[in-house]
Design a protein around this motif. Structure first.
Motif, PDB file in Angstrom:
ATOM      1  N   UNK A   1      36.853  -3.218  10.854  1.00  0.00           N
ATOM      2  CA  UNK A   1      35.941  -2.089  10.672  1.00  0.00           C
ATOM      3  C   UNK A   1      36.686  -0.872  10.136  1.00  0.00           C
ATOM      4  N   UNK A   2      37.888  -0.624  10.652  1.00  0.00           N
ATOM      5  CA  UNK A   2      38.678   0.502  10.170  1.00  0.00           C
ATOM      6  C   UNK A   2      39.098   0.292   8.720  1.00  0.00           C
ATOM      7  N   UNK A   3      39.386  -0.966   8.344  1.00  0.00           N
ATOM      8  CA  UNK A   3      39.750  -1.259   6.961  1.00  0.00           C
ATOM      9  C   UNK A   3      38.579  -0.988   6.019  1.00  0.00           C
ATOM     10  N   UNK A   4      37.384  -1.429   6.404  1.00  0.00           N
ATOM     11  CA  UNK A   4      36.195  -1.177   5.571  1.00  0.00           C
ATOM     12  C   UNK A   4      35.934   0.320   5.465  1.00  0.00           C
ATOM     13  N   UNK A   5      36.127   1.040   6.577  1.00  0.00           N
ATOM     14  CA  UNK A   5      35.934   2.485   6.559  1.00  0.00           C
ATOM     15  C   UNK A   5      36.904   3.148   5.603  1.00  0.00           C
ATOM     16  N   UNK A   6      38.158   2.673   5.589  1.00  0.00           N
ATOM     17  CA  UNK A   6      39.153   3.242   4.678  1.00  0.00           C
ATOM     18  C   UNK A   6      38.765   2.995   3.226  1.00  0.00           C
ATOM     19  N   UNK A   7      38.243   1.796   2.929  1.00  0.00           N
ATOM     20  CA  UNK A   7      37.784   1.509   1.565  1.00  0.00           C
ATOM     21  C   UNK A   7      36.628   2.436   1.196  1.00  0.00           C
ATOM     22  N   UNK A   8      35.747   2.720   2.153  1.00  0.00           N
ATOM     23  CA  UNK A   8      34.621   3.611   1.881  1.00  0.00           C
ATOM     24  C   UNK A   8      35.093   5.006   1.491  1.00  0.00           C
ATOM     25  N   UNK A   9      36.242   5.437   2.049  1.00  0.00           N
ATOM     26  CA  UNK A   9      36.726   6.782   1.736  1.00  0.00           C
ATOM     27  C   UNK A   9      37.167   6.908   0.284  1.00  0.00           C
TER      28      UNK A   9
END
Length: 678
Positions: free
Chosen positions: A533-541
């Motif tokens: 989830x944190x990885x996907x959030x980082x990609x979203x940034x």
């Protein structure tokens, strides 16, 4: 003992639905970064002008940072023909920049290449062309690598992820110790976890500071060591935020030293037994060992004051570090920035308290199985209220950043957001299982087979673990204490044997408690989903939000791509109402793109025989841009045939073609059709 998961009751179902709704609210925000987008330009992309313009202007969806080399205009020979001085032409909410051009530009195709940094710290770039007189060949070669891409972009993205992860672990683990498990201050795996979080965040911040210059500029890794570029970075908002983060990490190091030094001694030693006993973490006989009750109360008061001071100081430092993101990225721009920045700080702190505490609980369950049920239940409450904060801040940020429902499926950002929603739903389900296991934990701290409490699973002051120390004590009592050896090789073998025995004892202790084993497995699953989830959030940034993408598409600015060029071929019936007034008109436009085109037109009557009409006229209208009608009278080539050369179509788009055919002095008609010209 056989254990079964309890049934899902009504109250639990309602709580689960509440948490799910809250988390679904948070995923519509969180780290959504409002990248700027080019929404317009003058001249427009693909425009063909009769006279050379005096300047080139670009309009953006939000504020950007540009230097004098940020807008370059190149002639067909790739020679720069702008003055090199970028001017801010914006008024009110309109963000517009321009650069003047040299006079006396010849006919041909010109290329505009631009690069900027969004207010949320992300680099953006693009290019488009326009022509003067007529399009021509151009020798301009633009870089194929997108802004912020390549090796530098990959390294910067890794550092960004590491910084989020380090902050989450450091803050969440420290909060877990202070708020949920004071005895964890002496557990060495927990100490290492906090230290690793601090080191990771510090190293990632230094890496981002070094990579910032090539990330927003050349894209060359070697420029990371350019002192002039580093000095320029320090003068930017992002550079100042990174330096501030490093200074705050110095204060965080002092906090960690006190937490695992003075606080740890008071939390577990005789001086801290009164408060520790109240938390369910101290030996019941410690008060007697403490001696004077009045002195014990005084020491308990000192520990309470230290705890309060650490809580306040730690919150200030953690909020300050979180503010370095809020002040330099998406929260600092757009509507209600003054409110959005503190909301963003709360959002980051809630994420750290939840996911960082989850990581600490996982370490405690695997490396220190004596974690008390009371500590786990306290963390459960902390996690719940963290989710409430995430819901409140997330709903606000979703209103501020996301845009429309159509962006969820129509943009890359929206599709990533749907993936994140699925991960959050999975995380909520696993969290419910963990909560049920927590309710079944026994109140008593687990003990080893000899009846002594296991503490931290680490070495004692004599260099041995709890289990190996107790075995040695038993051996000495039986008169079979292990002999000392002066042989280093033999000593190393004995040390390895002691370590193996201690590890086996800890494993037996963990496996003997099915409730803790079940909780450990569910928390491990939670942590795994949280990492993804944190990885996907980082990609979203680093992904342009659907709101900005749709705004740019609606504006139809220079960033939009033209449709593929292909010839236009239109056939329409007509009837002027008079004698010999029925027929068919066919029109072709080649190559069917903006710029110069060739027009051919045929008129035929009944039986597909050429119809020699006295007059034929054509007009073009681009309704979306309020251009036209542009009239055209083609030249008669033969009976029923007309043509026109060098027809200038100024812009790509959906054009309305109107054809007027006159078959007599009084009989004429007009037919029309919309065609796509790329």
């Amino acid at each position: 003992m056989t254990t079964t998961a309890p049934r899902l009751g009504t109250a639990t179902l309602l709580r689960l639905l509440l948490i799910t709704a809250a988390l679904l609210g948070t995923v519509l925000t969180g780290t959504a970064n409002a990248h700027a987008a080019l929404t317009g330009s003058n001249p427009k992309d693909g425009a063909v002008l009769a006279v050379a313009p005096r300047d080139v202007t670009l309009t953006f969806s939000e504020q950007v940072a540009l230097g004098n080399d940020s807008i370059r205009v190149l002639d067909p020979r790739s020679k720069r023909i702008d003055t090199g001085e970028v001017k801010n032409l914006g008024t009110g909410d309109v963000v517009r920049y321009g650069v003047a051009l040299h006079s006396g530009l010849p006919d041909g195709t010109y290329t505009v290449a631009w690069q900027a940094v969004s207010a949320d710290s992300h680099p953006i770039a693009g290019a488009f062309t326009f022509s003067v007189g007529a399009p021509s060949r151009t020798a301009v070669e633009l870089p194929k690598q997108e802004a912020g891409g390549g090796l530098v972009g990959t390294l910067y993205g890794i550092a960004r992820y590491a910084s989020y992860a380090g902050f989450t672990v450091m803050v969440g683990a420290a909060a877990f110790v202070l708020a949920c498990w004071p005895r964890g201050a002496v557990v060495r795996p927990v100490q290492r976890l906090v230290a690793y979080g601090w080191v990771t965040l510090t190293a990632a911040t230094l890496a981002m500071l070094m990579l910032r210059n090539p990330y927003t500029g050349s894209g060359e890794l070697g420029d990371a060591f350019d002192l002039a570029g580093l000095q320029a970075v320090l003068a930017t908002k992002t550079g100042a935020a990174l330096v501030s983060r490093l200074l705050l990490l110095g204060a965080a190091a002092l906090f960690i030293a006190v937490l695992f030094g003075a606080y740890a001694k008071r939390a577990t030693g005789p001086a801290g037994t009164a408060a520790a006993g109240a938390a369910g973490t101290a030996d019941p006989g410690a008060d007697a060992a403490g001696g004077d009750p009045e002195a014990a109360r005084e020491r308990a008061g000192e520990k309470q004051d230290l705890t309060f001071g650490l809580a306040v100081g730690g919150t200030v430092v953690a909020a300050g570090i979180a503010a370095t993101w809020a002040l330099s990225e998406h929260a600092s721009t757009g509507v209600q920035a003054g409110l959005a920045m503190p909301v963003d700080v709360l959002h980051l702190l809630a994420v750290a308290a939840w996911l960082g505490g989850l990581a600490t609980l996982l370490v405690a369950l695997h490396r220190a199985p004596s974690v008390e049920r009371a500590a786990v239940r306290r963390f459960s409450r902390v996690a719940f209220w963290s989710v409430v904060v995430l819901a409140a801040t997330g709903l606000y940020q979703s209103w501020r950043q996301v845009g429309s429902w159509s962006a969820l499926t129509g943009t890359s950002y929206g599709r990533l957001l749907l993936v994140k929603i699925g991960l959050v739903a999975l995380l909520v389900g696993i969290a419910w299982i963990s909560r049920r296991w927590t309710a079944r934990l026994p109140e008593r701290t687990p003990t080893d087979p000899d009846g002594k409490k296991d503490t931290d699973g680490e070495k004692d002051t004599d260099g041995k673990t709890d289990a190996s120390t107790e075995e040695d004590d038993g051996a000495r009592a039986a008169g079979t204490a292990p002999p000392a050896s002066d042989d280093p090789v033999r000593a190393a073998q004995l040390a390895r044997q002691d370590a193996a025995v201690a590890a086996a004892a800890r494993k037996r202790l963990r496996d003997a408690d099915p409730e803790r084993s079940g909780l450990r497995r569910s928390v491990l699953a939670e942590a795994g989903v949280a990492v993804v989830l944190l990885a996907v959030t980082t990609v979203l940034t680093s992904t342009e939000p659907g709101r900005t993408e749709e705004q740019a598409a609606r504006a139809g600015g220079g960033a939009s791509e033209a449709a593929p060029a292909r010839p236009v071929d239109v056939t329409l019936p007509f009837d002027t109402g008079g004698a010999n007034g029925k027929g068919t008109v066919r029109l072709t436009i080649s190559p069917g793109r903006s710029g110069a085109n060739e027009l051919r037109l045929w008129t035929t009557g009944p039986g597909r025989q050429p119809l020699d009409a006295p007059e034929v006229k054509v007009s073009f209208t681009l309704t979306a841009e309020k251009i036209g009608p542009l009239p055209l009278v083609p030249e008669r080539v033969a009976a029923g045939r007309w043509s026109a050369s060098n027809i200038q179509i100024p812009l790509p788009g959906e054009w309305q073609v109107r054809i007027t055919v006159r078959t007599s002095d009084i009989d004429q008609t007009t037919v029309e059709k919309n065609v796509r010209i790329g």
